[in-house]
Scaffold this motif. Structure first.
Motif, PDB file in Angstrom:
ATOM      1  N   ALA A 178       6.972  27.753 -17.344  1.00 10.24           N
ATOM      2  CA  ALA A 178       7.053  27.098 -18.655  1.00 10.24           C
ATOM      3  C   ALA A 178       8.030  27.836 -19.570  1.00 10.24           C
ATOM      4  O   ALA A 178       8.118  29.061 -19.549  1.00 10.24           O
ATOM      5  CB  ALA A 178       5.668  27.053 -19.290  1.00 10.24           C
ATOM      6  N   SER A 179       8.746  27.047 -20.391  1.00  7.42           N
ATOM      7  CA  SER A 179       9.787  27.626 -21.240  1.00  7.42           C
ATOM      8  C   SER A 179       9.348  27.798 -22.682  1.00  7.42           C
ATOM      9  O   SER A 179       9.977  28.532 -23.440  1.00  7.42           O
ATOM     10  CB  SER A 179      11.020  26.720 -21.219  1.00  7.42           C
ATOM     11  N   ASN A 180       8.311  27.080 -23.077  1.00 10.47           N
ATOM     12  CA  ASN A 180       7.846  27.184 -24.471  1.00 10.47           C
ATOM     13  C   ASN A 180       6.356  26.814 -24.534  1.00 10.47           C
ATOM     14  O   ASN A 180       5.744  26.475 -23.509  1.00 10.47           O
ATOM     15  CB  ASN A 180       8.694  26.297 -25.404  1.00 10.47           C
ATOM     16  N   VAL A 181       5.803  26.883 -25.714  1.00  8.61           N
ATOM     17  CA  VAL A 181       4.353  26.647 -25.862  1.00  8.61           C
ATOM     18  C   VAL A 181       3.994  25.205 -25.476  1.00  8.61           C
ATOM     19  O   VAL A 181       2.940  24.955 -24.881  1.00  8.61           O
ATOM     20  CB  VAL A 181       3.909  26.961 -27.306  1.00  8.61           C
ATOM     21  N   GLN A 182       4.901  24.284 -25.778  1.00 10.99           N
ATOM     22  CA  GLN A 182       4.623  22.877 -25.459  1.00 10.99           C
ATOM     23  C   GLN A 182       4.511  22.668 -23.949  1.00 10.99           C
ATOM     24  O   GLN A 182       3.545  22.091 -23.457  1.00 10.99           O
ATOM     25  CB  GLN A 182       5.734  21.962 -26.012  1.00 10.99           C
ATOM     26  N   THR A 183       5.520  23.133 -23.221  1.00  8.03           N
ATOM     27  CA  THR A 183       5.483  22.909 -21.769  1.00  8.03           C
ATOM     28  C   THR A 183       4.326  23.688 -21.133  1.00  8.03           C
ATOM     29  O   THR A 183       3.676  23.197 -20.209  1.00  8.03           O
ATOM     30  CB  THR A 183       6.827  23.290 -21.106  1.00  8.03           C
ATOM     31  N   ALA A 184       4.052  24.880 -21.653  1.00  9.98           N
ATOM     32  CA  ALA A 184       2.923  25.662 -21.121  1.00  9.98           C
ATOM     33  C   ALA A 184       1.610  24.902 -21.319  1.00  9.98           C
ATOM     34  O   ALA A 184       0.766  24.837 -20.414  1.00  9.98           O
ATOM     35  CB  ALA A 184       2.861  27.020 -21.806  1.00  9.98           C
ATOM     36  N   GLY A 185       1.460  24.291 -22.480  1.00 15.21           N
ATOM     37  CA  GLY A 185       0.242  23.527 -22.779  1.00 15.21           C
ATOM     38  C   GLY A 185       0.115  22.305 -21.878  1.00 15.21           C
ATOM     39  O   GLY A 185      -0.971  22.007 -21.358  1.00 15.21           O
ATOM     40  N   HIS A 186       1.227  21.609 -21.684  1.00 16.93           N
ATOM     41  CA  HIS A 186       1.197  20.435 -20.802  1.00 16.93           C
ATOM     42  C   HIS A 186       0.838  20.840 -19.373  1.00 16.93           C
ATOM     43  O   HIS A 186       0.075  20.158 -18.695  1.00 16.93           O
ATOM     44  CB  HIS A 186       2.556  19.730 -20.817  1.00 16.93           C
ATOM     45  N   GLN A 187       1.395  21.959 -18.931  1.00 10.65           N
ATOM     46  CA  GLN A 187       1.103  22.403 -17.559  1.00 10.65           C
ATOM     47  C   GLN A 187      -0.371  22.789 -17.406  1.00 10.65           C
ATOM     48  O   GLN A 187      -0.986  22.548 -16.373  1.00 10.65           O
ATOM     49  CB  GLN A 187       2.033  23.569 -17.176  1.00 10.65           C
ATOM     50  N   PHE A 199      -1.564  20.386  -4.468  1.00 11.52           N
ATOM     51  CA  PHE A 199      -1.044  20.843  -5.752  1.00 11.52           C
ATOM     52  C   PHE A 199      -0.160  22.055  -5.509  1.00 11.52           C
ATOM     53  O   PHE A 199      -0.573  23.005  -4.844  1.00 11.52           O
ATOM     54  CB  PHE A 199      -2.187  21.198  -6.706  1.00 11.52           C
ATOM     55  N   PHE A 200       1.048  22.005  -6.052  1.00 14.35           N
ATOM     56  CA  PHE A 200       2.013  23.091  -5.838  1.00 14.35           C
ATOM     57  C   PHE A 200       2.474  23.603  -7.191  1.00 14.35           C
ATOM     58  O   PHE A 200       3.154  22.911  -7.938  1.00 14.35           O
ATOM     59  CB  PHE A 200       3.172  22.585  -4.978  1.00 14.35           C
ATOM     60  N   ASP A 201       2.066  24.811  -7.494  1.00 17.43           N
ATOM     61  CA  ASP A 201       2.282  25.363  -8.836  1.00 17.43           C
ATOM     62  C   ASP A 201       3.650  26.056  -8.930  1.00 17.43           C
ATOM     63  O   ASP A 201       4.408  26.100  -7.961  1.00 17.43           O
ATOM     64  CB  ASP A 201       1.121  26.323  -9.177  1.00 17.43           C
ATOM     65  N   VAL A 202       3.909  26.606 -10.114  1.00 22.53           N
ATOM     66  CA  VAL A 202       5.169  27.294 -10.427  1.00 22.53           C
ATOM     67  C   VAL A 202       5.651  28.178  -9.274  1.00 22.53           C
ATOM     68  O   VAL A 202       4.895  29.013  -8.777  1.00 22.53           O
ATOM     69  CB  VAL A 202       4.974  28.171 -11.681  1.00 22.53           C
ATOM     70  N   GLY A 203       6.882  27.960  -8.846  1.00 19.90           N
ATOM     71  CA  GLY A 203       7.498  28.837  -7.861  1.00 19.90           C
ATOM     72  C   GLY A 203       7.462  28.320  -6.438  1.00 19.90           C
ATOM     73  O   GLY A 203       8.190  28.819  -5.578  1.00 19.90           O
ATOM     74  N   GLN A 218       0.858  -1.176   0.000  1.00 19.50           N
ATOM     75  CA  GLN A 218       0.000   0.000   0.000  1.00 19.50           C
ATOM     76  C   GLN A 218       0.899   1.232   0.000  1.00 19.50           C
ATOM     77  O   GLN A 218       1.849   1.297   0.769  1.00 19.50           O
ATOM     78  CB  GLN A 218      -0.857  -0.035   1.263  1.00 19.50           C
ATOM     79  N   VAL A 219       0.623   2.175  -0.880  1.00 20.12           N
ATOM     80  CA  VAL A 219       1.435   3.394  -0.973  1.00 20.12           C
ATOM     81  C   VAL A 219       0.751   4.490  -0.155  1.00 20.12           C
ATOM     82  O   VAL A 219      -0.472   4.640  -0.201  1.00 20.12           O
ATOM     83  CB  VAL A 219       1.598   3.805  -2.453  1.00 20.12           C
ATOM     84  N   ASP A 220       1.532   5.244   0.619  1.00 25.54           N
ATOM     85  CA  ASP A 220       0.969   6.315   1.441  1.00 25.54           C
ATOM     86  C   ASP A 220       0.817   7.615   0.671  1.00 25.54           C
ATOM     87  O   ASP A 220      -0.081   8.410   0.951  1.00 25.54           O
ATOM     88  CB  ASP A 220       1.862   6.547   2.666  1.00 25.54           C
ATOM     89  N   LEU A 221       1.732   7.844  -0.261  1.00 25.68           N
ATOM     90  CA  LEU A 221       1.721   9.112  -0.981  1.00 25.68           C
ATOM     91  C   LEU A 221       2.366   8.907  -2.340  1.00 25.68           C
ATOM     92  O   LEU A 221       3.403   8.241  -2.438  1.00 25.68           O
ATOM     93  CB  LEU A 221       2.508  10.154  -0.164  1.00 25.68           C
ATOM     94  N   ALA A 222       1.741   9.455  -3.382  1.00 26.73           N
ATOM     95  CA  ALA A 222       2.334   9.394  -4.729  1.00 26.73           C
ATOM     96  C   ALA A 222       2.611  10.826  -5.174  1.00 26.73           C
ATOM     97  O   ALA A 222       1.736  11.686  -5.094  1.00 26.73           O
ATOM     98  CB  ALA A 222       1.384   8.719  -5.710  1.00 26.73           C
ATOM     99  N   MET A 223       3.847  11.054  -5.601  1.00 21.39           N
ATOM    100  CA  MET A 223       4.224  12.383  -6.078  1.00 21.39           C
ATOM    101  C   MET A 223       4.388  12.329  -7.598  1.00 21.39           C
ATOM    102  O   MET A 223       4.993  11.401  -8.126  1.00 21.39           O
ATOM    103  CB  MET A 223       5.532  12.830  -5.422  1.00 21.39           C
ATOM    104  N   MET A 224       3.822  13.286  -8.280  1.00 26.21           N
ATOM    105  CA  MET A 224       4.052  13.404  -9.727  1.00 26.21           C
ATOM    106  C   MET A 224       4.374  14.852 -10.070  1.00 26.21           C
ATOM    107  O   MET A 224       3.793  15.785  -9.525  1.00 26.21           O
ATOM    108  CB  MET A 224       2.867  12.861 -10.529  1.00 26.21           C
ATOM    109  N   HIS A 225       5.359  15.030 -10.951  1.00 25.17           N
ATOM    110  CA  HIS A 225       5.762  16.386 -11.335  1.00 25.17           C
ATOM    111  C   HIS A 225       5.392  16.658 -12.789  1.00 25.17           C
ATOM    112  O   HIS A 225       4.959  15.768 -13.521  1.00 25.17           O
ATOM    113  CB  HIS A 225       7.247  16.616 -11.063  1.00 25.17           C
ATOM    114  N   ASP A 226       5.570  17.910 -13.189  1.00 29.15           N
ATOM    115  CA  ASP A 226       5.095  18.348 -14.499  1.00 29.15           C
ATOM    116  C   ASP A 226       5.706  17.589 -15.661  1.00 29.15           C
ATOM    117  O   ASP A 226       5.059  17.390 -16.689  1.00 29.15           O
ATOM    118  CB  ASP A 226       5.355  19.857 -14.678  1.00 29.15           C
ATOM    119  N   SER A 227       6.955  17.125 -15.516  1.00 26.22           N
ATOM    120  CA  SER A 227       7.628  16.524 -16.664  1.00 26.22           C
ATOM    121  C   SER A 227       6.979  15.201 -17.067  1.00 26.22           C
ATOM    122  O   SER A 227       6.855  14.904 -18.247  1.00 26.22           O
ATOM    123  CB  SER A 227       9.112  16.327 -16.352  1.00 26.22           C
ATOM    124  N   LEU A 228       6.585  14.398 -16.073  1.00 26.19           N
ATOM    125  CA  LEU A 228       5.986  13.100 -16.413  1.00 26.19           C
ATOM    126  C   LEU A 228       4.462  13.074 -16.244  1.00 26.19           C
ATOM    127  O   LEU A 228       3.806  12.140 -16.700  1.00 26.19           O
ATOM    128  CB  LEU A 228       6.622  11.973 -15.579  1.00 26.19           C
TER     129      LEU A 228
END
Lengths: 164, 400
Positions: free
Chosen positions: B70-79, B94-98, B27-37
């Protein structure tokens, strides 16, 4: 026949696909197929053929958790990766995507550019001169995951994880 | 026979006593995921698993740190996709930019606690070992399965024990201990194993995170510091967790801190480590202070102590990327940041910065960078013809 692509020790995920070439940074994920080893070995992506075999030294895939490293290798349809030791996350990612990884050291036995035949069923590599090289057979769980085509199809088929 | 910390935590999570080598579902207690994946994880969840909802919207933490902002249109769109999904799912953490680097933020927010199993879509998720949690990195598909089911499978790892003796000299720190261990056991020395760090009860949470994040650089599946000592007194320590007599270790590595001098990891492998006094003269173009390994308040403050009243050498750049907004606030409050700026450094948005070579300080061919981070792989921070030296923020030659 499949071509052998030989790599050294400690091939890290930044060499397989640099972070700048992540799908996250690209216009489409399909582009990723152009970038396996884009800087570390620029002749790889344009020349690799479906079924080709990667033979590497120890600690293959060390570094990042980026699944797009093995995904790029899957997109060019690498047949198998053979190394004496795989980094843990890479091994898991490759398994999840259904890329066969065999733990064996063939860096001294085979050479870059050699033509071989890979028999996944019998876990065997046949060279042009008729030599048969046995690969250590994977556990039944690994085989089942390969057969299912990855961990997601496995989970959907069996409704559980291994050991559950 | 006693259990290692990894065995104790995975036994608790598997609801049965398990030992190294067994394959278990936990059983997992916490799952972390970041913007890249995260875009890939969301895709696997929807397209392949058909999962409408995450298993527990309070046990999934999402952080925008890898390309922030975000550095470009692609990363901005994914975010944008990630933000919408977070909102739809009702994800509270949820922890946003910065806000900062995932690992730093989850520890600051008290989400990572002793005895937890935490899986993250980032190899440096071993970081959570700084509070005695079993943190481990996984890829897109594994994290998608965790987020859908709350579970994952694991082979219970063997443990490599690092036993530190004595105390650091001034100017020597946890970074030097971790690089020394990489030098001793090499990059593959703890592959598939957990690394347990003993004899470091005197270290701060930040220094413990340096050890825990660098555990992956010797192949570790987790890097665990026993949750004892003054730094962890405020945490909730489960009564079943602690170092046990008779636990079985795959290898024991002894390091005498009294004898340790600053270590430098030379290009292009983390285990290519020398004593700083062995290193010849290296002309440096850029100093990069940041990352989950050494981007904390203590690191900024240490750099400020050295740079107070001084200026960077002409032609040299210094980029400071605090690990979190809290780190930045503290460095502002005590004046460290002013000192760094006065010395000629510049400050980036809290996050991963140039560690992955995507933005905010990418290196040009031929450039030499002294980096307080964790990887000096060829091409890691930009050009494959740049050279990265890993070191602590305080690295300097010892007086002879």
């Amino acid at each position: 026949m499949a071509r052998v692509w030989m790599f050294g020790n400690d091939v890290n995920t930044d060499q397989i696909v640099p972070g700048r070439y992540a799908p996250y940074m690209l216009k489409s994920e399909a582009e990723l197929a152009n970038y396996p080893f884009v800087e570390a070995r620029p002749d790889f992506a344009p020349n690799v053929q479906p079924g080709d075999v990667l033979v590497a030294g120890s600690n293959f895939g060390c570094g990042s958790s980026r699944e797009y490293a093995p995904l790029a290798l899957k997109m060019v349809q690498v047949g198998a990766i053979i190394a004496p030791l795989f980094a843990r996350i890479f091994f898991r990612n490759a398994l999840n995507l259904g890329i066969p990884c065999f733990t064996a050291d063939l860096t001294k036995t085979l050479h870059d550019g050699q033509q071989v035949e890979l028999d996944l069923e019998r876990c065997m590599i046949m060279t042009e001169d008729g030599t048969h090289l046995e690969l250590p057979p994977p556990s039944s769980f690994l085989r089942e995951v390969w057969a299912a085509g990855g961990i997601v199809p496995y989970y959907r088929t069996y409704g559980r994880f291994p050991g559950e | 026979m006693g259990l290692t910390l990894a065995e104790q935590i995975l036994s608790h999570a598997a609801r049965q006593t398990v030992r190294a080598g067994e394959v278990v579902t936990v059983q997992v207690d916490l799952a972390m995921m970041h913007d890249s994946l995260s875009p890939g994880i969301i895709k696997v969840l929807h397209d392949e698993l058909g999962a409408e909802r995450v298993w527990d919207c309070e046990r999934v933490a999402v952080v925008i740190d890898h390309v922030a902002p975000a550095s470009n249109v692609q990363t901005a769109g994914h975010q944008q996709t990630v933000r919408r999904w977070v909102h739809e799912q009702g994800i509270t953490h949820f922890f946003d930019v910065g806000r900062g680097i995932s690992h730093q933020v989850l520890v600051e927010e008290g989400l990572a606690q002793p005895g937890m199993v935490i899986t993250g879509s980032d190899s440096h998720s071993t970081a959570y070992g700084c509070v005695g949690a079993f943190g481990t990195g996984m890829g897109t598909t594994d994290i998608a399965l965790v987020v859908a089911t709350g579970k994952t499978w694991m082979r219970v790892p063997e443990t490599v024990l690092v036993r530190a003796h004595g105390r650091f000299y001034p100017g020597v720190s946890a970074k030097d201990l971790a690089l020394k261990v990489a030098r001793l056991i090499r990059a593959e020395g703890a592959t598939y194993a957990a690394v347990e760090w003993h004899g470091v009860d005197f270290l701060s949470i930040g220094d413990r995170m340096t050890l825990a994040t660098l555990s992956i650089e010797v192949g570790g599946k987790a890097g665990l510091i026993p949750p004892t000592g003054p730094a962890v007194e405020g945490l909730h320590l489960p009564n079943w967790l602690g170092v046990q007599e008779g636990a079985s270790y795959q290898q024991v590595v002894e390091v005498n801190l009294d004898m340790l001098e600053p270590q430098v990891s030379c290009p292009h492998h983390v285990d290519n480590v020398v004593d700083v006094s062995e290193l010849g003269r290296v002309a440096v173009d850029v100093v990069y202070l940041g990352t989950c390994t050494n981007g904390r308040y203590e690191d900024l403050a240490a750099a400020a102590r050295i740079l107070k009243g001084r200026k960077l050498a002409p032609g040299m750049r210094m980029i400071v990327v605090p690990a979190s907004s809290e780190v930045l606030q503290r460095a502002i409050a005590d004046g460290s940041l002013s000192i760094l700026l006065a010395a000629g450094a510049t400050i980036g948005t809290p996050g991963c910065g140039a560690c992955i070579g995507r933005h905010m300080g990418v290196l040009a061919p031929g450039e030499v960078c002294v980096f307080t981070g964790n990887r000096n792989f060829r091409g890691r921070m930009g050009s494959p013809d740049a050279a990265i030296y890993l070191a602590s923020p305080e690295v300097r030659r010892p007086p002879h």
